[in-house]
Structure formats: C-alpha cells, structure tokens
Design an enzyme around this catalytic site. Structure first.
Site, short mmCIF file in Angstrom:
data_model
loop_
_atom_site.label_atom_id
_atom_site.label_comp_id
_atom_site.label_asym_id
_atom_site.label_seq_id
_atom_site.Cartn_x
_atom_site.Cartn_y
_atom_site.Cartn_z
N ARG A 1 -30.24 -64.90 -0.39
CA ARG A 1 -29.93 -63.63 -0.78
C ARG A 1 -28.70 -64.11 0.23
O ARG A 1 -28.85 -63.99 1.52
CB ARG A 1 -30.78 -62.00 -0.27
N THR B 1 -23.22 -60.46 -1.06
CA THR B 1 -23.05 -60.53 -2.43
C THR B 1 -24.26 -59.11 -2.68
O THR B 1 -24.54 -59.22 -3.59
CB THR B 1 -23.03 -61.10 -3.28
N ASP C 1 -43.84 -63.38 7.31
CA ASP C 1 -43.64 -63.84 8.14
C ASP C 1 -45.80 -63.90 8.37
O ASP C 1 -46.09 -64.55 9.57
CB ASP C 1 -43.03 -62.68 9.56
#
Ligand code: URA
Length: 212
Positions: A107, A111, A206
């Site tokens: 990501r 933006t 995770d």
C-alpha cells in the site's frame, strides 16, 4: 446485514470449527498455519463442486468402463503475497496439477492505493480458471487490485477465495468485479479504524509466519 452482498459463505461445520480455533488469540503460528491449510483444502473442495465433468473411456484391471473426469478450463492458484501463501498448499493438496501465479502488492503510504511489486503468472492465464487466495478480505483494495491486474494479463475466469471478510471489502469487490464469485468462511461485523476486521483474527500474515 449482508442482504446486498454477493458472497458465498462456506458454512461446513469443519470449516467453521477450525476457523474458531484460528480466531483465538492463544492459537500459535504452527497450529494456525496447519488449520489455514486444512480450511483452504475444504473450501477448495466446495468451490470446485460445480466444475463440469466429461466422460472418458478407461480400462480397470477388471473391465472397460466409462468414467468421469473434470472437463473445461485448467486451474491456476494465485496467492496474494504474503498471507495468501498460507492457503496455497491446501489448494494444491486437492488440485495438485494446478499452476501457481504470485501477486505482490503493497500500500503506497501517500495514496493508500495498492501498488504491484511482484507479478509472475503462468503464460496461459487466459485459458485457466484462476482461484485468487488471500485470507483476509478487509478493505477489498488489494483483492480488487489483484483481480484487475489478472484481467489486464488476460484472465477471463476468476474466483476469489478468502477466509474472513468484512462487509466493506465484499462490497468493493462486488462493485469493481461483479463477474467474480466471492467465497469466504465468514462475513464479520466491520472494519476498525486501523483497517482490521472485527472480530477477525488479527494480522493473518503475522500469525502465519510468526512475525507478531
Ligand atoms: N489484514 C489482516 O491480516 N487482518 C485484518 O484484520 C485485516 C487485514
């Protein structure tokens, strides 16, 4: 709550039971990984239920007969890195001949849009049914971007398979990819302000890889 969502929830008791164990915060990485693999296999079993069959003439050690085999497009599995890798082996357990593509997205911090950093696909994506796997369908941003990328590479037959979804994410995928069937094990309540699915199971990547 989910009246407008186009999503199939796989409510098989084994899937639901295993998902509950995965959600518990006490569940460690080893067990989490194993359960995700098992659920992916069970979900894959349900998703492939309507694959078309054709007749084939074979000979057993006893007699000739007409038997069934899967017809139509071959299958490709496309995990979205990195958490999608946790669903790959379960799918390959039941579709061992499938080709595997990988899509990596991050990501952009400015933006907040998903950006491709890795994409390696089988050369014949246009001729395959691609099952895109990612455990968490949260905002829908990366799943939707992955589906767009696959279409840009020529994919014509796509299925999205996630473990846990938020209504927000399903809505985004339904809107941007109305042609893509979405299968999940659960539609949870909502996304929190950090983008986690509530109640969810935390950060799937995770928990799979023990990077908590
Ligand atoms: N990704 C995750 O791993 N967990 C969430 O709850 C949302 C996105």
């Amino acid at each position: 709550m989910n009246e407008n969502l186009k999503v199939t929830v796989i409510d098989h008791p084994l899937v639901q039971h295993k998902l509950t164990i995965m959600r518990r915060k006490e569940t460690g990485s080893n067990e989490f990984r194993q359960l995700l693999r098992e659920i992916a296999m069970l979900m894959g079993y349900e998703i492939t239920r309507n694959f078309p069959l054709e007749d084939v003439e074979i000979e057993t050690p006893v007699a000739k007969c007409t038997a069934k085999r899967i017809a139509g497009k071959k299958v490709g599995i496309v995990p979205i890195l990195r958490a999608g890798l946790g669903m790959l082996d379960g799918m390959l357990d039941i579709v061992p001949a499938a080709r595997v593509g990988h899509i990596g997205l991050y990501r952009d911090p400015k933006t907040l849009k998903p950006v491709e950093y890795y994409c390696k696909l089988p050369s014949d994506v246009a001729d395959r049914t691609l099952i895109v796997v990612d455990p968490m369908l949260a905002t829908g941003g990366s799943s939707s971007a992955a589906l767009t990328m696959l279409k840009e590479h020529g994919a014509k037959s796509l299925i999205l398979m996630c473990l846990v979804s938020a209504p927000e994410g399903v809505r985004v995928v339904n809107k941007e990819h109305p042609d893509v069937p979405v299968y999940v094990a659960a539609v949870d309540d909502h996304l929190n302000d950090k983008g986690y699915i509530v109640p969810g199971l935390g950060d799937a990547g995770d928990r799979i890889f023990g990077t908590l």
